[in-house]
Design an enzyme around this catalytic site. Structure first.
Site, short mmCIF file in Angstrom:
data_model
loop_
_atom_site.label_atom_id
_atom_site.label_comp_id
_atom_site.label_asym_id
_atom_site.label_seq_id
_atom_site.Cartn_x
_atom_site.Cartn_y
_atom_site.Cartn_z
N CYS A 1 50.65 -12.96 5.80
CA CYS A 1 49.79 -13.84 6.40
C CYS A 1 48.97 -14.81 5.19
O CYS A 1 48.86 -14.35 4.07
CB CYS A 1 48.92 -13.49 7.23
SG CYS A 1 49.39 -12.93 8.96
N GLU B 1 57.00 -15.41 4.56
CA GLU B 1 57.87 -14.57 5.42
C GLU B 1 59.05 -13.98 4.69
O GLU B 1 59.36 -14.33 3.58
CB GLU B 1 58.29 -15.35 6.63
CG GLU B 1 57.05 -16.01 7.49
CD GLU B 1 57.42 -16.81 8.67
OE1 GLU B 1 58.91 -17.21 8.97
OE2 GLU B 1 56.94 -17.08 9.45
N ASN B 2 59.72 -12.79 5.58
CA ASN B 2 60.88 -12.20 4.97
C ASN B 2 61.71 -11.83 6.09
O ASN B 2 61.53 -11.74 7.29
CB ASN B 2 60.23 -10.82 4.41
CG ASN B 2 61.20 -10.02 3.66
OD1 ASN B 2 62.22 -9.58 3.91
ND2 ASN B 2 61.26 -10.35 2.23
N ALA B 3 63.11 -11.95 5.80
CA ALA B 3 64.08 -11.67 6.85
C ALA B 3 63.93 -10.37 7.18
O ALA B 3 64.17 -9.99 8.58
CB ALA B 3 65.56 -11.54 6.08
N CYS C 1 44.42 -9.53 9.46
CA CYS C 1 43.65 -10.48 8.32
C CYS C 1 42.08 -10.25 8.56
O CYS C 1 41.41 -10.16 7.83
CB CYS C 1 44.22 -12.04 8.68
SG CYS C 1 45.63 -12.16 7.71
N ASN D 1 51.58 -18.41 4.30
CA ASN D 1 52.37 -17.17 4.92
C ASN D 1 53.60 -17.28 4.20
O ASN D 1 54.26 -18.31 3.78
CB ASN D 1 52.57 -17.30 6.48
CG ASN D 1 52.78 -18.49 6.70
OD1 ASN D 1 52.59 -19.58 6.40
ND2 ASN D 1 53.59 -18.61 7.97
N GLU E 1 45.88 -15.87 5.15
CA GLU E 1 44.68 -15.22 5.01
C GLU E 1 44.52 -14.07 4.00
O GLU E 1 43.84 -14.31 2.98
CB GLU E 1 43.85 -15.06 6.17
CG GLU E 1 43.86 -16.10 7.20
CD GLU E 1 44.88 -16.12 8.08
OE1 GLU E 1 46.29 -15.91 7.82
OE2 GLU E 1 44.84 -16.48 9.28
N CYS F 1 44.60 -13.19 12.60
CA CYS F 1 45.36 -12.18 13.50
C CYS F 1 44.33 -11.07 12.91
O CYS F 1 43.52 -11.21 12.23
CB CYS F 1 46.60 -11.88 12.83
SG CYS F 1 46.92 -11.04 11.32
#
Ligand code: THU
Length: 159
Positions: free
Chosen positions: A79, A70-72, A115, A68, A81, A112
């Protein structure tokens, strides 16, 4: 992050076998689990502190990994997957046979909803295995995780 590759059985009177990653004997599946644990260490997750590693096995047996990222701006997070699936497609494959997901948690994590939908595009019959640092294991299929899925076949109905 704990990266155990074997599962030990607690001593004592308990005789029920524990089903977990340690109970998997299939060397091919164990290799996918090892790769999922490895790539989970590369996760970029400063916001959730929830690393995820995923591996997809394409038709022909080639493996593609994803973590995964992430971003601010939280909604832009991708994700593990989906990252793994997109890697597979970027390398010229279109069919997922198996997906393995690892989280360094006590319980296994299922993919999730987003995904599941993306995996359905390339692996509607895929096996999906989730492993973690506890004894639990999810060993299921995408069909069970996403019953009556919407997919490419629905679009071709109007062509
Ligand atoms: N995450 C995944 O990578 N896969 C899933 O199926 C569930 C959630 C990530 C996204 C985010 O970086 C973190 O886990 C917490 O939601």
């Amino acid at each position: 992050m704990q990266l155990k590759t074997t599962q030990t059985q607690p001593s004592g009177p308990r005789s029920t076998p524990i089903l977990g990653p340690g109970s998997i004997r299939d060397p091919a599946l164990l290799r996918l689990i090892t790769e999922a644990k490895r790539v989970a260490q590369l996760a970029y997750c400063p916001h959730s502190h929830f690393p995820v590693g995923a591996v997809v096995e394409a038709e022909g047996g080639e493996l593609f990994v994803g973590c995964n990222v992430e971003n601010a701006s939280f909604g832009l997070t991708i994700c593990a997957e989906r990252n793994a699936a997109f890697q597979m497609v970027s390398h010229g494959h279109r069919q997922i046979l198996t997906v393995v997901i690892y989280t360094p948690t006590a319980e296994p994590t299922a993919p999730c909803g987003a995904c599941r939908q993306v995996l359905n595009e390339f692996g509607p019959r895929a096996r999906v295995v989730s492993v973690c640092d506890g004894p639990g294991l999810i060993d299921t299929t995408l069909e069970r995780l996403l019953p009556q899925a919407f997919g490419p076949g629905n679009l071709s109905a109007l062509k």
